[in-house]
Design an enzyme around this catalytic site. Structure first.
Site, PDB file in Angstrom:
ATOM      1  N   LYS A 114       0.834  -1.216   0.000  1.00 24.40           N
ATOM      2  CA  LYS A 114       0.000   0.000   0.000  1.00 24.40           C
ATOM      3  C   LYS A 114       0.862   1.256   0.000  1.00 24.40           C
ATOM      4  O   LYS A 114       0.511   2.244  -0.646  1.00 24.40           O
ATOM      5  CB  LYS A 114      -0.940   0.016   1.218  1.00 24.40           C
ATOM      6  N   LYS A 195      -4.855  -9.467  -6.163  1.00 22.17           N
ATOM      7  CA  LYS A 195      -6.106  -9.744  -5.435  1.00 22.17           C
ATOM      8  C   LYS A 195      -7.159  -8.683  -5.741  1.00 22.17           C
ATOM      9  O   LYS A 195      -6.827  -7.518  -5.957  1.00 22.17           O
ATOM     10  CB  LYS A 195      -5.816  -9.834  -3.935  1.00 22.17           C
ATOM     11  N   LYS A 198     -10.831  -3.442  -2.739  1.00 23.45           N
ATOM     12  CA  LYS A 198     -11.781  -2.324  -2.719  1.00 23.45           C
ATOM     13  C   LYS A 198     -11.143  -1.063  -3.245  1.00 23.45           C
ATOM     14  O   LYS A 198     -11.765  -0.276  -3.922  1.00 23.45           O
ATOM     15  CB  LYS A 198     -12.253  -2.076  -1.286  1.00 23.45           C
TER      16      LYS A 198
END
Ligand code: ATP
Ligand code: LTN
Length: 335
Positions: A114, A195, A198
């Protein structure tokens, strides 16, 4: 003794079928197990670890609560609450910060992943797993049902619990991650090597969101990336990752075995047939949820009432453990 189950999800966007298959759907099953006591949390403080639009974040928090109810989570059976409504989480995270070596946090793969996408890396993003440990530990949790990507964070939580118990005496239960044998890592439809997530939800064709219109669902699945072959079988070969992902979604939502799923497609004429069947199953599962959600979100008063009720129940469990931890760490409790 009942096993306490705790899990959480960020109101970072509308939840997708990966969140549903890997986590939320399993929470609904756990809720109906008489040996379990379930607590499910909307982790809005976690969502703040990357930039959010304040108005949207508030809306998505309510939307997620409505979605919890729409998928079948029942406030009479499970405790449902919003993380920031219970100050124990932020306060507990601070206390755990003060026994967590920073080297443990630097090793987290989700942080590396991230942070590489952020212009400015916020301190909260590095600290994210400590807040998650507070969520889990202050509720004396035994089991944490999550998708594969959260396993490392639950392992870290175990390490923090053990370290605390070692320094200050037996206090925290060391929790177990509960990862599904299949469907714990649904991949992006546009890129089956990453993956479904969201935060990539805005990318067209990446995810199927639970509230997507059937036409949008059909379009996203029909356009899902596959290989140039025609073989419809489960496979670990990276080339077949797209087909494997579609089969995994189909298997998770139909509850069939791998063999039965492969038999269903033994006479298929190609990936088009597979995609059509997957889209049908996904629509049949999500459509009732979407309809329910529309009705629930309209009753704001009821949602407010449920949030308050959930927060009160959550506080009554976690506050005594917070006082215990403060006392053990040497803080002077007001009499
Ligand atoms: P974000 O991209 O904002 O981090 P996310 O899609 O990873 O969001 P979370 O709120 O972080 O979703 O995760 C909620 C739950 O869903 C967790 O238990 C997580 O393990 C699970 N989960 C997330 N993505 C997937 C996926 N692709 N397949 C299966 N489970 C998933
Ligand atoms: N980090 C988790 C969400 C989360 C969570 C938790 C999951 C926050 N606190 C406690 C289980 C238990 C994620 O899914 N990204």
């Amino acid at each position: 003794m009942k096993q306490r189950v705790f899990s959480g999800i960020q109101p970072s966007n509308v939840i997708h079928i990966g969140n549903y298959i890997g986590a939320v759907r399993r929470w609904v099953a756990s809720q109906n197990d008489p040996d379990k006591e379930n607590i499910f949390c909307i982790v809005d403080l976690h969502a703040l670890t990357v930039p959010q639009d304040p108005t949207e974040l508030r809306e998505r928090t309510l939307d997620l609560l409505a979605l919890f109810l729409a998928v079948g989570l029942d406030p009479d059976k499970s405790i449902l609450f919003v993380q920031s409504h219970v100050p124990v989480h932020a306060e507990g995270a601070w206390l755990l910060n003060c026994i967590t070596p920073i080297g443990w946090l630097n090793k987290m793969t989700q942080f590396k992943d991230k942070s590489s996408k952020q212009e400015t890396i916020l301190a909260g993003l590095l600290d994210y797993p400590v807040l998650m440990a507070a969520d889990i530990l202050f509720y004396d949790t035994h089991e944490v049902p999550v998708g594969e990507d959260q396993k490392q964070h639950v392992e870290l939580t175990r390490n923090i619990a053990e370290r605390f118990n070692h320094h200050y005496g037996e206090t925290f239960i060391v929790p177990e991650p509960m990862i599904a044998a299949s469907g714990a890592r649904i991949m992006g439809l546009d890129d089956p090597s990453a993956k479904m997530s969201k935060s990539s939800g805005a990318v067209k064709g990446h995810a199927v969101n639970l509230l997507d219109d059937p036409k949008v669902i059909e379009r996203s699945i029909m356009r899902a990336k596959t290989d140039s072959g025609s073989d419809i079988r489960f496979s670990k070969d990276p080339v077949k990752a797209g087909v494997n992902n579609l089969l995994t979604i189909y298997q998770a939502l139909t509850g069939k075995t791998q063999e039965a799923v492969e038999t269903d497609f033994a006479n298929a004429r190609g990936y088009g047939d597979l995609k059509k069947a997957v889209a049908e199953v996904v629509i049949s599962v999500t459509e009732p949820i979407r309809v329910q959600h529309r009705a629930i979100i309209a009753d704001r008063g009821e949602l407010e009432r449920l949030m308050q009720l959930g927060a009160e129940k959550a506080r009554s469990i976690s506050e005594p453990r917070l006082q215990d931890v403060k006392q053990k760490m040497g803080l002077l409790l007001p009499q």
